[in-house]
Design an enzyme around this catalytic site. Sequence first.
Site, PDB file in Angstrom:
ATOM      1  N   GLU A 151       1.491   4.020   2.669  1.00 56.16           N
ATOM      2  CA  GLU A 151       2.003   3.640   3.992  1.00 56.16           C
ATOM      3  C   GLU A 151       3.523   3.747   3.990  1.00 56.16           C
ATOM      4  O   GLU A 151       4.263   2.767   4.061  1.00 56.16           O
ATOM      5  CB  GLU A 151       1.493   2.235   4.340  1.00 56.16           C
ATOM      6  CG  GLU A 151      -0.028   2.218   4.462  1.00 56.16           C
ATOM      7  CD  GLU A 151      -0.676   0.836   4.366  1.00 56.16           C
ATOM      8  OE1 GLU A 151      -1.923   0.786   4.299  1.00 56.16           O
ATOM      9  OE2 GLU A 151       0.035  -0.174   4.347  1.00 56.16           O
ATOM     10  N   GLU A 202       1.940  -3.710  11.358  1.00 56.50           N
ATOM     11  CA  GLU A 202       1.245  -2.434  11.176  1.00 56.50           C
ATOM     12  C   GLU A 202       1.845  -1.373  12.090  1.00 56.50           C
ATOM     13  O   GLU A 202       2.000  -1.592  13.292  1.00 56.50           O
ATOM     14  CB  GLU A 202      -0.250  -2.586  11.516  1.00 56.50           C
ATOM     15  CG  GLU A 202      -1.000  -3.601  10.671  1.00 56.50           C
ATOM     16  CD  GLU A 202      -1.388  -3.097   9.281  1.00 56.50           C
ATOM     17  OE1 GLU A 202      -1.159  -1.902   8.984  1.00 56.50           O
ATOM     18  OE2 GLU A 202      -1.916  -3.917   8.504  1.00 56.50           O
ATOM     19  N   HIS A 227       0.869  -1.180   0.000  1.00 59.79           N
ATOM     20  CA  HIS A 227       0.000   0.000   0.000  1.00 59.79           C
ATOM     21  C   HIS A 227       0.905   1.229   0.000  1.00 59.79           C
ATOM     22  O   HIS A 227       1.542   1.543   1.006  1.00 59.79           O
ATOM     23  CB  HIS A 227      -0.912  -0.022   1.225  1.00 59.79           C
ATOM     24  CG  HIS A 227      -1.849  -1.182   1.224  1.00 59.79           C
ATOM     25  ND1 HIS A 227      -2.212  -1.864   2.368  1.00 59.79           N
ATOM     26  CD2 HIS A 227      -2.487  -1.797   0.192  1.00 59.79           C
ATOM     27  CE1 HIS A 227      -3.051  -2.845   2.027  1.00 59.79           C
ATOM     28  NE2 HIS A 227      -3.223  -2.823   0.729  1.00 59.79           N
ATOM     29  N   HIS A 281       3.372  -2.735   6.836  1.00 60.31           N
ATOM     30  CA  HIS A 281       2.291  -1.796   6.501  1.00 60.31           C
ATOM     31  C   HIS A 281       2.179  -0.659   7.516  1.00 60.31           C
ATOM     32  O   HIS A 281       2.857  -0.648   8.539  1.00 60.31           O
ATOM     33  CB  HIS A 281       0.938  -2.544   6.511  1.00 60.31           C
ATOM     34  CG  HIS A 281       0.739  -3.466   5.370  1.00 60.31           C
ATOM     35  ND1 HIS A 281      -0.152  -3.217   4.362  1.00 60.31           N
ATOM     36  CD2 HIS A 281       1.326  -4.648   5.066  1.00 60.31           C
ATOM     37  CE1 HIS A 281      -0.126  -4.208   3.485  1.00 60.31           C
ATOM     38  NE2 HIS A 281       0.769  -5.090   3.887  1.00 60.31           N
TER      39      HIS A 281
END
Length: 376
Positions: free
Chosen positions: A171, A337, A168, A261
């Site tokens: 990010e 994350e 992504h 991410h």
Amino acid sequence: MKLSINSTFDAGNIELINLDNPRNIQLKIRKDTESDFLQWFYFRLQGAKGQACKLNLMNAGDAAYPEGWENYQARASYDRETWFQVSTEYNDSILSIDFIPENDSVYIAYFAPFSYEQHLDLVNNAQQSPLCSLESIGHTIQGRPIDFLRIGNDDKDKKNLWIIARQHPGETMAEWFMLGLISRLLDEEDATSVSLLKKANLYLVPNMNIDGSILGNLRVNAKGVNLNREWLAPSIENSPEVYFVKQKMKEIGMDFNLDVHGDEGLPYVFISGIEGIPSFDKKLNKLTDSFMNNWKTINPDIQDKHGYPKNDPGTANLMICSKNLGEEFNCLSQTLEMPFKQNDNIPDLVYGWSPERSIKLGESLVASLFSIVEDL
Ligand SMILES: [Zn+2]
């Protein structure tokens, strides 16, 4: 000086609606390429030195993750090296950034950007280490090389550890993380790195979505495809970034995977695991626990109190990278994350979650890998 707004540069994203009143500058986030996702913004404001400005992102309510705006602070920079937080509020679907620029040119972004030039510097510098080689393993939709780094000597008896980042593209903290990880792995004065490389080969893709990064997208590539839903059946036509990387994984093999991410909503660093894959067993369960327990001792930015709910057995979505690879290679495979906001456990009121914290987290992965490499 007349006010102006511009985003015609690498990763730029904004549309101007109205610039007549500095206290009500009206802007819109542009949608991702061929997609309805929107959230990443990055633009330059000029001519506002010493003037109280209020920049209103009028369509913030249409963002992919509107909850990402709650308690969020936008980042600003005069030199594009130091990115600090600026006063930001979310009300009635509008995100308002309120501050007085100290210089005539200021950049404002969702998070500290990591440009294509920085990416090229990262991979080209890395290849100058005798420990590392740089390969192009295919091309993106727009024809850019997919850069792949091998660290180690490819010894077949060693464990094969994969770390990939930035599926992504918005990010960007994921590539800051890779910068820290790679520089520590290549530090020949670092006993932990040297010892890890005696036991493992490291295979790294620092940016999985180069086109999307340059286009200023949050989530998709140049075809509008979310790469993290392509792992079951990637195609050269729609998701060459995944297709070529997965092909390489099959060729080399895998004993560990981490997919890096950023999370728009949660103000914590956390891991999403593979509890729901069909072949999740006692061994994978034990590895999952020891990896987390070791890493949170090494770097307390990692925690496991807050995160996504775990999948029930057998319910994992195998289109997602970490789950797909965990099943296919029957190995520890996880999604990391990091926050766009803060780590609320150890907040930094000036910078929020930052490139520096992401770099340090990447460096600390070396020690956590070393702690489990024998068990993989
Ligand atoms: Zn993501």
